[in-house]
Design a protein around this motif. Structure first.
Motif, PDB file in Angstrom:
ATOM      1  N   ASP A 174       0.827  -1.215   0.000  1.00  0.00           N
ATOM      2  CA  ASP A 174       0.000   0.000   0.000  1.00  0.00           C
ATOM      3  C   ASP A 174       0.861   1.266   0.000  1.00  0.00           C
ATOM      4  OD1 ASP A 174      -2.386  -1.482   0.065  1.00  0.00           O
ATOM      5  OD2 ASP A 174      -2.230  -1.721   2.238  1.00  0.00           O
ATOM      6  N   VAL A 175       1.753   1.352  -0.979  1.00  0.00           N
ATOM      7  CA  VAL A 175       2.669   2.486  -1.089  1.00  0.00           C
ATOM      8  C   VAL A 175       2.232   3.397  -2.249  1.00  0.00           C
ATOM      9  CG1 VAL A 175       5.063   3.209  -1.441  1.00  0.00           C
ATOM     10  CG2 VAL A 175       4.566   1.100  -0.180  1.00  0.00           C
ATOM     11  N   PRO A 176       2.085   4.699  -2.019  1.00  0.00           N
ATOM     12  CA  PRO A 176       1.717   5.632  -3.089  1.00  0.00           C
ATOM     13  C   PRO A 176       2.948   6.006  -3.928  1.00  0.00           C
ATOM     14  CG  PRO A 176       1.936   6.823  -1.026  1.00  0.00           C
ATOM     15  CD  PRO A 176       2.163   5.371  -0.701  1.00  0.00           C
ATOM     16  N   VAL A 177       3.406   5.081  -4.724  1.00  0.00           N
ATOM     17  CA  VAL A 177       4.687   5.238  -5.422  1.00  0.00           C
ATOM     18  C   VAL A 177       4.668   6.418  -6.382  1.00  0.00           C
ATOM     19  CG1 VAL A 177       6.360   4.109  -6.932  1.00  0.00           C
ATOM     20  CG2 VAL A 177       5.168   2.772  -5.185  1.00  0.00           C
ATOM     21  N   ARG A 178       3.581   6.553  -7.151  1.00  0.00           N
ATOM     22  CA  ARG A 178       3.544   7.655  -8.119  1.00  0.00           C
ATOM     23  C   ARG A 178       3.646   9.008  -7.411  1.00  0.00           C
ATOM     24  NH1 ARG A 178      -1.592   7.929 -11.821  1.00  0.00           N
ATOM     25  NH2 ARG A 178      -2.512   8.667  -9.870  1.00  0.00           N
ATOM     26  N   ALA A 179       2.945   9.168  -6.299  1.00  0.00           N
ATOM     27  CA  ALA A 179       3.002  10.438  -5.570  1.00  0.00           C
ATOM     28  C   ALA A 179       4.410  10.724  -5.071  1.00  0.00           C
ATOM     29  CB  ALA A 179       2.023  10.409  -4.395  1.00  0.00           C
ATOM     30  N   ARG A 180       5.114   9.690  -4.648  1.00  0.00           N
ATOM     31  CA  ARG A 180       6.496   9.869  -4.196  1.00  0.00           C
ATOM     32  C   ARG A 180       7.374  10.378  -5.351  1.00  0.00           C
ATOM     33  NH1 ARG A 180       4.509   9.007   0.333  1.00  0.00           N
ATOM     34  NH2 ARG A 180       4.914   7.179   1.635  1.00  0.00           N
TER      35      ARG A 180
END
Length: 313
Positions: free
Chosen positions: A93-99
């Motif tokens: 559940d990691v918001p990779v794109r936002a990072r």
């Protein structure tokens, strides 16, 4: 499609990041390979690495960067920009794109960013023929096509009439299925049928070293190889029966062994599909560059209006 700008395709793997800068006709302008950050459970280090690559390719004298495509492994929600689960990277559940967006902004990079799944992007690259043409390309694969890269893990992607099936992010996770019977009961499919599994189970330093042992007739290596082929054939047999695949494209590191893998695999799949349609099983044409090429295609599709999933800043 002629153009003077460029797109950057970035493929994040379990051990390495492959980035490829191409012009809008698909010609390669630059390539970068760097290790994937370790113990990066929130993807912050990954985002910083991608931002560094983007600033490198936008140095003075380089073509203008018009869009970026980033693809990652795991269960990926492409529209939300999140990864529900990526076992090899320790993500949940990691918001990779936002990072990545945040890191790019910090570096002053302001172009459309599209985000996707590595295997589905690789499938797109393989199905579109030379890797830059659209669905109507004369050498594009048609019908129902499965892309099965056998690398660090095992996954698949299905492309039907040029459209990639995503299943809300869960499609293609064949490597995570638990084997129910036989000597490997309880293991996940990719713990038997993947390049990393072959290396581990033969106690070889790499899959290539394991392949050499198979070619030399080492009994343990031959047994492990046979079990890998049989398990992979089980998965491909079901994919073909369910989706009616005309073609199965086998990629990833293990496909580099060529006939050593593909010849027994074709026989094993045929044995499982007696009386049914037999798929054509072919080796991937792009090797381990498929994901980066596919990521570049996603970025290019945004520019020409074929995809609306980009984050525009």
């Amino acid at each position: 499609m002629a153009g003077v700008g460029a797109v950057l395709g970035v493929d994040v793997g379990g051990t390495g990041i492959k980035a490829r800068l191409t012009d809008l006709d698909g010609r390669v302008l630059a390539e970068h390979r760097v290790p994937t950050p370790r113990d990066d459970h929130d993807a912050v280090a990954l985002a910083a690495t991608i931002a560094t690559i983007a600033t490198t390719v936008t140095a003075p004298g380089s073509p203008s960067l018009d869009a970026i495509g980033v693809v990652v492994p795991g269960v990926v929600d492409e529209r939300a920009g999140t990864v529900a689960l990526a076992v090899n990277l320790g993500w949940r559940d990691v918001p990779v794109r936002a990072r990545i967006v945040e890191a790019l902004r910090t570096q002053g990079v302001d172009v459309p960013l599209t985000f996707g799944h590595d295997v589905r992007a690789g499938a797109l690259a393989e199905v579109r023929g030379r890797g830059v043409d659209g669905p109507g390309s004369p050498d594009a694969l048609s019908g129902s096509v499965a892309f099965v890269p056998v690398g660090t893990g095992l996954a698949s992607a299905l492309v039907v009439d040029g459209v990639v099936v995503d299943g809300n992010g869960w499609a293609g996770e064949i490597g995570q299925v638990r084997i129910q019977h036989g000597p490997h009961a309880g293991a996940r499919v990719e713990e038997v049928a993947s390049a990393s599994a072959v290396a581990r189970r033969t106690a070889a330093p790499s899959a290539l070293a394991a392949v050499l042992r198979v070619q030399q007739g080492d009994p343990d290596a031959v047994r492990v190889w046979r079990e890998c082929v049989e398990t992979l054939a089980d998965a491909i047999g079901w994919i073909t029966a369910v989706a009616g695949c005309h073609t199965v494209v086998v990629g990833g590191g293990l496909a580099e062994s060529g006939p050593l893998l593909l010849d027994p695999l074709r026989t094993a799949v045929a044995d499982r599909l007696v009386g049914l349609g037999q798929p054509r099983i072919v080796r991937a044409r792009h090797g381990d560059a498929a994901g980066a090429i596919g990521a570049g295609l996603l970025a290019r599709d945004v520019l020409v209006g074929l995809d609306d999933r980009a984050v525009l800043r």
